[in-house]
Design a protein around this motif. Structure first.
Motif, PDB file in Angstrom:
ATOM      1  N   ARG A 115       0.819  -1.221   0.000  1.00  0.00           N
ATOM      2  CA  ARG A 115       0.000   0.000   0.000  1.00  0.00           C
ATOM      3  C   ARG A 115       0.851   1.268   0.000  1.00  0.00           C
ATOM      4  N   SER A 116       1.969   1.197  -0.670  1.00  0.00           N
ATOM      5  CA  SER A 116       2.848   2.368  -0.771  1.00  0.00           C
ATOM      6  C   SER A 116       2.304   3.397  -1.756  1.00  0.00           C
ATOM      7  N   TRP A 117       1.329   3.009  -2.550  1.00  0.00           N
ATOM      8  CA  TRP A 117       0.666   3.945  -3.464  1.00  0.00           C
ATOM      9  C   TRP A 117      -0.757   3.469  -3.728  1.00  0.00           C
ATOM     10  N   VAL A 118      -1.542   4.353  -4.298  1.00  0.00           N
ATOM     11  CA  VAL A 118      -2.904   4.015  -4.694  1.00  0.00           C
ATOM     12  C   VAL A 118      -3.211   4.743  -5.988  1.00  0.00           C
ATOM     13  N   GLU A 119      -3.940   4.067  -6.868  1.00  0.00           N
ATOM     14  CA  GLU A 119      -4.355   4.698  -8.132  1.00  0.00           C
ATOM     15  C   GLU A 119      -5.872   4.573  -8.271  1.00  0.00           C
ATOM     16  N   PHE A 120      -6.508   5.691  -8.581  1.00  0.00           N
ATOM     17  CA  PHE A 120      -7.950   5.732  -8.815  1.00  0.00           C
ATOM     18  C   PHE A 120      -8.213   6.055 -10.280  1.00  0.00           C
ATOM     19  N   VAL A 121      -9.233   5.425 -10.834  1.00  0.00           N
ATOM     20  CA  VAL A 121      -9.697   5.772 -12.177  1.00  0.00           C
ATOM     21  C   VAL A 121     -11.115   6.329 -12.044  1.00  0.00           C
ATOM     22  N   ILE A 122     -11.300   7.557 -12.464  1.00  0.00           N
ATOM     23  CA  ILE A 122     -12.594   8.234 -12.341  1.00  0.00           C
ATOM     24  C   ILE A 122     -13.567   7.669 -13.371  1.00  0.00           C
ATOM     25  N   ARG A 123     -14.822   7.513 -12.970  1.00  0.00           N
ATOM     26  CA  ARG A 123     -15.837   7.034 -13.901  1.00  0.00           C
ATOM     27  C   ARG A 123     -15.995   8.026 -15.050  1.00  0.00           C
ATOM     28  N   GLU A 124     -16.181   7.478 -16.224  1.00  0.00           N
ATOM     29  CA  GLU A 124     -16.291   8.318 -17.415  1.00  0.00           C
ATOM     30  C   GLU A 124     -17.491   9.252 -17.342  1.00  0.00           C
ATOM     31  N   GLN A 125     -18.571   8.819 -16.679  1.00  0.00           N
ATOM     32  CA  GLN A 125     -19.793   9.618 -16.649  1.00  0.00           C
ATOM     33  C   GLN A 125     -19.861  10.569 -15.466  1.00  0.00           C
ATOM     34  N   ALA A 126     -18.877  10.545 -14.565  1.00  0.00           N
ATOM     35  CA  ALA A 126     -18.933  11.363 -13.354  1.00  0.00           C
ATOM     36  C   ALA A 126     -18.900  12.849 -13.694  1.00  0.00           C
ATOM     37  N   ARG A 127     -19.909  13.580 -13.214  1.00  0.00           N
ATOM     38  CA  ARG A 127     -20.024  15.007 -13.518  1.00  0.00           C
ATOM     39  C   ARG A 127     -20.466  15.790 -12.290  1.00  0.00           C
ATOM     40  N   PHE A 128     -20.096  17.053 -12.272  1.00  0.00           N
ATOM     41  CA  PHE A 128     -20.640  17.976 -11.294  1.00  0.00           C
ATOM     42  C   PHE A 128     -22.035  18.397 -11.733  1.00  0.00           C
ATOM     43  N   SER A 129     -22.790  18.991 -10.818  1.00  0.00           N
ATOM     44  CA  SER A 129     -24.149  19.417 -11.156  1.00  0.00           C
ATOM     45  C   SER A 129     -24.155  20.511 -12.219  1.00  0.00           C
ATOM     46  N   SER A 130     -23.017  21.171 -12.440  1.00  0.00           N
ATOM     47  CA  SER A 130     -22.888  22.169 -13.505  1.00  0.00           C
ATOM     48  C   SER A 130     -22.851  21.537 -14.885  1.00  0.00           C
ATOM     49  N   GLY A 131     -22.641  20.204 -14.925  1.00  0.00           N
ATOM     50  CA  GLY A 131     -22.496  19.501 -16.184  1.00  0.00           C
ATOM     51  C   GLY A 131     -21.049  19.224 -16.548  1.00  0.00           C
ATOM     52  N   ASP A 132     -20.117  19.850 -15.853  1.00  0.00           N
ATOM     53  CA  ASP A 132     -18.695  19.643 -16.125  1.00  0.00           C
ATOM     54  C   ASP A 132     -18.250  18.277 -15.618  1.00  0.00           C
ATOM     55  N   LEU A 133     -17.387  17.626 -16.383  1.00  0.00           N
ATOM     56  CA  LEU A 133     -16.827  16.347 -15.963  1.00  0.00           C
ATOM     57  C   LEU A 133     -15.978  16.519 -14.705  1.00  0.00           C
ATOM     58  N   VAL A 134     -15.985  15.491 -13.856  1.00  0.00           N
ATOM     59  CA  VAL A 134     -15.042  15.425 -12.738  1.00  0.00           C
ATOM     60  C   VAL A 134     -13.706  14.968 -13.316  1.00  0.00           C
ATOM     61  N   THR A 135     -12.697  15.806 -13.210  1.00  0.00           N
ATOM     62  CA  THR A 135     -11.415  15.518 -13.853  1.00  0.00           C
ATOM     63  C   THR A 135     -10.332  15.185 -12.830  1.00  0.00           C
ATOM     64  N   VAL A 136      -9.248  14.629 -13.333  1.00  0.00           N
ATOM     65  CA  VAL A 136      -8.079  14.374 -12.494  1.00  0.00           C
ATOM     66  C   VAL A 136      -7.574  15.679 -11.900  1.00  0.00           C
ATOM     67  N   ASP A 137      -7.652  16.755 -12.680  1.00  0.00           N
ATOM     68  CA  ASP A 137      -7.218  18.059 -12.188  1.00  0.00           C
ATOM     69  C   ASP A 137      -8.037  18.489 -10.970  1.00  0.00           C
ATOM     70  N   ASP A 138      -9.343  18.216 -11.000  1.00  0.00           N
ATOM     71  CA  ASP A 138     -10.190  18.523  -9.842  1.00  0.00           C
ATOM     72  C   ASP A 138      -9.762  17.709  -8.626  1.00  0.00           C
ATOM     73  N   VAL A 139      -9.441  16.440  -8.853  1.00  0.00           N
ATOM     74  CA  VAL A 139      -9.049  15.552  -7.751  1.00  0.00           C
ATOM     75  C   VAL A 139      -7.745  16.037  -7.125  1.00  0.00           C
ATOM     76  N   ILE A 140      -6.741  16.292  -7.951  1.00  0.00           N
ATOM     77  CA  ILE A 140      -5.435  16.723  -7.430  1.00  0.00           C
ATOM     78  C   ILE A 140      -5.566  18.053  -6.708  1.00  0.00           C
TER      79      ILE A 140
END
Length: 599
Positions: A115-140
């Motif tokens: 468990r020295s690292w973890v990788e997440f893959v965001i769901r392709e359909q994940a969006r904010f209520s604004s309609g914008d995709l949830v991006t890796v940039d948002d996560v970081i």
């Protein structure tokens, strides 16, 4: 109306017999020990009814108020509704398992065996209520901003991140500096915020600007101190994923705010609210003989659970030199005539909290320490109260009232340097044993408890003064540890981990906002927390938790009161909850997430 647990609750406990995941590969879920209970093709969480009807309005009551919409910083008071219903995380809890998380915003999670690292893959359909995709940039951005500008509870995890980087169009990898087996789970539970919301404005400044979430509800309207209304997002991206089936069933959730508990309860009895949680056994037995209950418009339910009691009681602040003395804290607990106070306030129907993890498999025994627990504590034994190794039980009081024996014992504990002079307990240096008790103005039951307790303290020459403040003052004074004694409820789970560093760790003693209210600063406590969060086996984890429980209980930091092994809830007959009760019972993920209107 009582509903029972399914036999599979015991299966969830079995899960922690495993030793972790093997070769790194993407998974639909992650568990601290062994494999998650639910397979990749699970249909819904066990506590949810995937066939639950949708619609209707749920009206809940809250005490106090709010003056901010950002629940992730120290400044301001934000409504619980924002973080509970509008903001999501990469992974979500199954409240029928103590140590497992399942994909929510993330479709997969991957960790190596160490468990020295973890990788997440965001769901392709994940969006904010604004309609914008949830991006890796948002996560970081969310992880870094919370860790550097957010509430102190996020800082420690951020400091353990060596690197966070995008590894694919929807993938983010986090590498840790030090081994922390819980770290991947903590990252999965970090709130994911929309970076664009804070373009041109400071994150750590309190405001009433509503953050854009990716959750099932949107804030429709609010008035600080009065109400907040949320509407279900018709375009919610997560409607079809298994994790959400049978969840978030109401079209509208409205929180009404009240200045005190009495006004809130009266509003519920009038039918203005849909739900009320009762903590007082006497009130539960006597105060519900009202027409709405008698004619069936209000239903009373007792929902069982298997979670630890947590610690509910009066906290003594060791930053005050008076309570830095272990014997002084011991004397205070000795003078608390629990049997008489509980009989007077609640009828004595509820059992007392005996330790920080009582009512669970993590609770310390009152017998002498043995086995792995003793091995963990032995290096510190000479510097600790003898009860840590020998076992500790709370003193018994006199249910009929005055307890002269307790007064004699308390004065013996304080030693010859303290004596009662003209009815006042005084030190040889002239210091008087007196202090303030900080309470919110609407904490009427806590005031009643203390008034009974104060009579016993006076018999020993101890003087106390209740100081009543409003909600905002209370929050700020707790944040900065500006109190002598106060009342606090610290919930506990079956999966305690890194949050224990904030609650009891030495580093948090003088850092505002960590919630180390008693000011615990013991090397042994720090070591047990470290052993607990880094355990790779179930028996090692439990041993460390029990050792921590012994240290905190014998440390005499809190005067505990009572608990109930079930939740007492009254609700409108128009709403209900699933038949299956998870092991956590009526927990934050149960109400209102699994509730729904009746067919």
């Amino acid at each position: 109306m009582t509903r029972v647990f399914s036999g599979s609750a015991s299966f969830a406990l079995w899960l922690i017999l495993g030793v972790g995941m093997g070769v790194a590969q993407p998974q639909h879920a992650i568990s601290m020990y062994g494999d998650p209970a639910l397979p990749p093709d699970f249909v819904s969480l066990p506590q949810a009814n995937p066939n639950a009807p949708e619609g209707g309005t749920l009206v809940l009551g809250e005490r106090g108020g709010f003056d901010s919409m950002n629940p992730y910083i120290l400044k301001g008071r934000a409504p619980w509704a924002v973080r509970a219903h509008t903001i999501e995380t990469l992974l979500g809890r199954n409240y029928d398992e103590p140590f497992a998380l399942y994909g929510l915003l993330a479709e997969s999670v991957e960790v190596p065996e160490d468990r020295s690292w973890v990788e997440f893959v965001i769901r392709e359909q994940a969006r904010f209520s604004s309609g914008d995709l949830v991006t890796v940039d948002d996560v970081i951005w969310s992880f870094e901003t919370l860790g550097t500008l957010g509430h102190p509870r996020y800082a420690a995890a951020w400091l353990n991140i060596a690197d966070i980087t995008q590894t694919g169009p929807r993938a983010v990898k986090i590498t840790f500096k030090e081994t922390d087996l819980e770290a991947p789970l903590l990252m999965g539970l970090r709130p994911i915020l929309r970076k664009a919301d804070w373009d041109g404005r400071a994150f750590d400044v309190s405001s009433l600007d509503v953050p854009t979430g990716s959750g099932p509800y949107i804030v429709e309207d609010f008035e600080p101190g009065r109400f907040i209304t949320l509407k279900r997002d018709p375009d919610y991206w997560g409607n079809d994923i298994a994790f959400n089936q049978g969840m978030h069933n109401f079209d509208e959730i409205r929180y009404e705010y009240f200045t005190d508990g009495t006004a809130l309860f009266e509003a519920f009895k009038r039918g203005d609210l849909s739900f009320y949680r009762e903590f007082n056994a006497v009130k539960w037995a006597e105060a519900y003989d009202v027409p709405a209950v008698n004619d069936g418009r209000i239903v009373r339910a007792e929902i069982p659970h298997q979670r630890p009691t947590g610690l509910r009681g009066f906290v003594m602040n060791t930053r005050n030199p008076l309570f830095a003395d272990h014997n002084a804290r011991d004397a205070m607990i000795t003078l608390f005539n629990y049997e008489f106070i509980a009989k007077t306030i609640t009828g004595g129907n509820d059992p007392r909290i005996t330790s920080y993890f009582s009512n669970s498999v993590l609770a310390a025994s009152s017998e002498p320490a043995s086995g792995k627990v003793a091995d963990l504590l032995e290096p510190f034994a000479e510097s600790l109260p003898s009860e840590v190794m020998d076992g500790y039980s709370l003193p018994k009081g006199n249910p009929d009232g005055r307890d002269r024996r307790a007064v004699r014992k308390a004065l013996q504990l304080l030693g010859e340097e303290w004596s009662v002079q003209n009815g006042v307990l005084t030190h040889v240096n002239g210091q008087v044993f007196q202090f303030d008790v900080l309470l919110k103005s609407d904490q009427t039951e806590e005031q009643a408890i203390w008034n009974l307790y104060a009579d016993a303290l006076k018999q020993a020459g101890i003087r106390s003064n209740i100081v009543l403040v409003d909600d905002s003052q209370y929050t700020e004074r707790l944040r900065t540890y500006d109190f002598d004694v106060t009342f606090n409820f610290r919930p506990a789970s079956l999966s305690p981990g890194n949050e224990q560093k904030l609650y009891w760790g030495s580093e948090g003693r003088d850092v505002p906002g960590t919630r180390n209210y008693p000011g615990v600063a013991l090397d042994a406590v720090d070591e047990m927390i470290s052993k607990m969060v880094n355990a790779t086996r179930k028996d090692d984890f439990r041993a460390a938790a029990k050792a921590l429980d012994r240290l905190l209980s014998a440390g005499r930091f809190v005067i505990p009161i009572w608990h109930t092994p079930y939740s007492r809830v009254a609700h409108s007959s128009e709403i209900t909850y699933p038949e299956y009760i998870p092991m956590y019972g009526d927990w934050s993920g149960f109400m209102p997430n699994t509730w729904h209107v009746k067919n």
